[in-house]
Design an enzyme around this catalytic site. Structure first.
Site, PDB file in Angstrom:
ATOM      1  N   LEU A 163       0.945  35.096 -20.864  1.00 42.00           N
ATOM      2  CA  LEU A 163       0.363  35.757 -22.030  1.00 42.00           C
ATOM      3  C   LEU A 163       1.267  35.627 -23.254  1.00 42.00           C
ATOM      4  O   LEU A 163       0.776  35.483 -24.381  1.00 42.00           O
ATOM      5  CB  LEU A 163       0.097  37.231 -21.711  1.00 42.00           C
ATOM      6  CG  LEU A 163      -1.024  37.479 -20.710  1.00 42.00           C
ATOM      7  CD1 LEU A 163      -1.036  38.934 -20.278  1.00 42.00           C
ATOM      8  CD2 LEU A 163      -2.380  37.093 -21.298  1.00 42.00           C
ATOM      9  N   LYS A 164       2.567  35.666 -23.059  1.00 47.67           N
ATOM     10  CA  LYS A 164       3.496  35.578 -24.178  1.00 47.67           C
ATOM     11  C   LYS A 164       3.380  34.243 -24.902  1.00 47.67           C
ATOM     12  O   LYS A 164       3.312  34.189 -26.137  1.00 47.67           O
ATOM     13  CB  LYS A 164       4.922  35.809 -23.692  1.00 47.67           C
ATOM     14  CG  LYS A 164       6.010  35.425 -24.673  1.00 47.67           C
ATOM     15  CD  LYS A 164       5.924  36.174 -25.997  1.00 47.67           C
ATOM     16  CE  LYS A 164       7.083  35.784 -26.900  1.00 47.67           C
ATOM     17  NZ  LYS A 164       7.019  36.422 -28.207  1.00 47.67           N
TER      18      LYS A 164
END
Length: 320
Positions: free
Chosen positions: A166-167
């Site tokens: 997700l980052k």
């Protein structure tokens, strides 16, 4: 809880500063001895080595510039990992790498978490940044007080590695937004529009974004100082492209973004500020994209607040 923090750079120095400012027992380590001395002067303990820090601390946090650096540090710490020890990886790294390294920690009885941050260095400095955390729920509960000290909005993303996926996605989106903002502002300047008015038009419209409200300001100031460099952008968008390649998604915009930043690095160097990417368009058009009244660097003007867990709607529905 004794905490070790390895990596006192632009992000790590601010995250560890929040721990120290809020009274945690902190041991620090960095290849730059001046950074370590600065923390010792504020009450931290200087760590001798990653191995010593893992031996003497319950939690060791790493915030390093590359997957290779994280691997090298973890290999030094690994012989000292045992039951009750926690490794928290706060670097922006390859999810495949965290899924390779994390099980080494777990196999020795420790716990591993990937917990990268998002929201800019200015928010890391005040403890108001957002943090993703990938790990089992029991480990998340153990480290939540630390996450709430370093950040404001805390999201448990699921299993180990999920936070890193997700980052890099969020950094990809931020980079895409940066590039479109550069094109928008240069085009508006060429069309004869006032850049201060252009900034406000974007800010109050459907074109607004977090990147605009932060990075556009230092672009228009001319400092372009966002405390994030082109080599780090290239790494992050490359990690996102790697996820797409592994999963068979035929991306079209991502490869172009990588080409743009490769060109920016060739022109201005790896350590040029990421917002200097607008210089490519300034040079191509002969236009100066600066305007009065904008700050040289971003400062978080919100008061430091205790962090809290953000719960996705899907999890709320299941609980209900």
């Amino acid at each position: 809880m004794k905490i070790g923090f390895i990596g006192l750079g632009n992000v790590g120095g601010k995250l560890s500063g929040s721990l120290l400012r809020n009274g945690h027992d902190l041991t620090v380590h960095d290849l730059n001895p001046d950074l370590v001395r600065g923390f010792v002067a504020r009450g931290a303990t200087a760590g001798e080595s990653p191995a010593q820090m893992m031996r003497d601390c319950e939690v060791v946090i790493t915030c390093l510039p590359s997957p290779a650096a994280s691997d090298a540090v973890l290999q030094q710490m690994l012989p000292e990992v045992g039951p009750g020890k926690i490794w928290m990886e706060m670097s922006t790294t390859d999810e495949a790498e965290i899924r390779r390294l994390g099980p080494m920690v777990i196999a020795r009885g420790g716990a591993a978490v990937d917990c990268p941050v998002s929201g800019g260095c200015h928010r890391a400095d005040t403890g108001n940044i957002s943090i993703f955390a990938g790990c089992d729920r029991a480990t998340f509960e153990r480290i939540l007080p630390l996450l709430q000290t370093m950040g404001r909005r805390i999201l448990h993303t699921g299993e180990l590695g999920s936070a890193s996926v997700l980052k890099v996605m969020t950094n990809y989106l931020a980079t895409a937004n940066l590039l479109t903002l550069c094109e928008a502002m240069v085009t508006m300047k060429a069309a004869g529009m006032d850049l201060g008015t252009t900034f406000e038009a974007i800010r109050i419209s459907s074109g607004n974004s977090f990147v605009h409200e932060t990075e556009s300001q230092v672009i228009l100031n001319g400092s372009r100082d966002i405390s994030f460099t082109m080599d780090l952008v290239k790494k992050d968008i490359g990690l996102f492209q790697a996820i797409a390649d592994r999963t068979g998604v035929p991306l079209e915009i991502s490869p172009l973004m990588i080409d743009i930043f490769n060109d920016g690095i060739r022109r201005y160097g790896e350590r040029a500020q990421s917002d200097d990417i607008i210089r490519r368009l300034e040079e191509a058009t002969g236009l100066d994209i600066r305007a009065p009244g904008f700050p040289a660097e971003m400062v978080d003007d919100e008061a430091e607040e205790p962090g809290y867990e953000v719960v996705p709607p899907s999890r709320v529905a299941l609980a209900g």
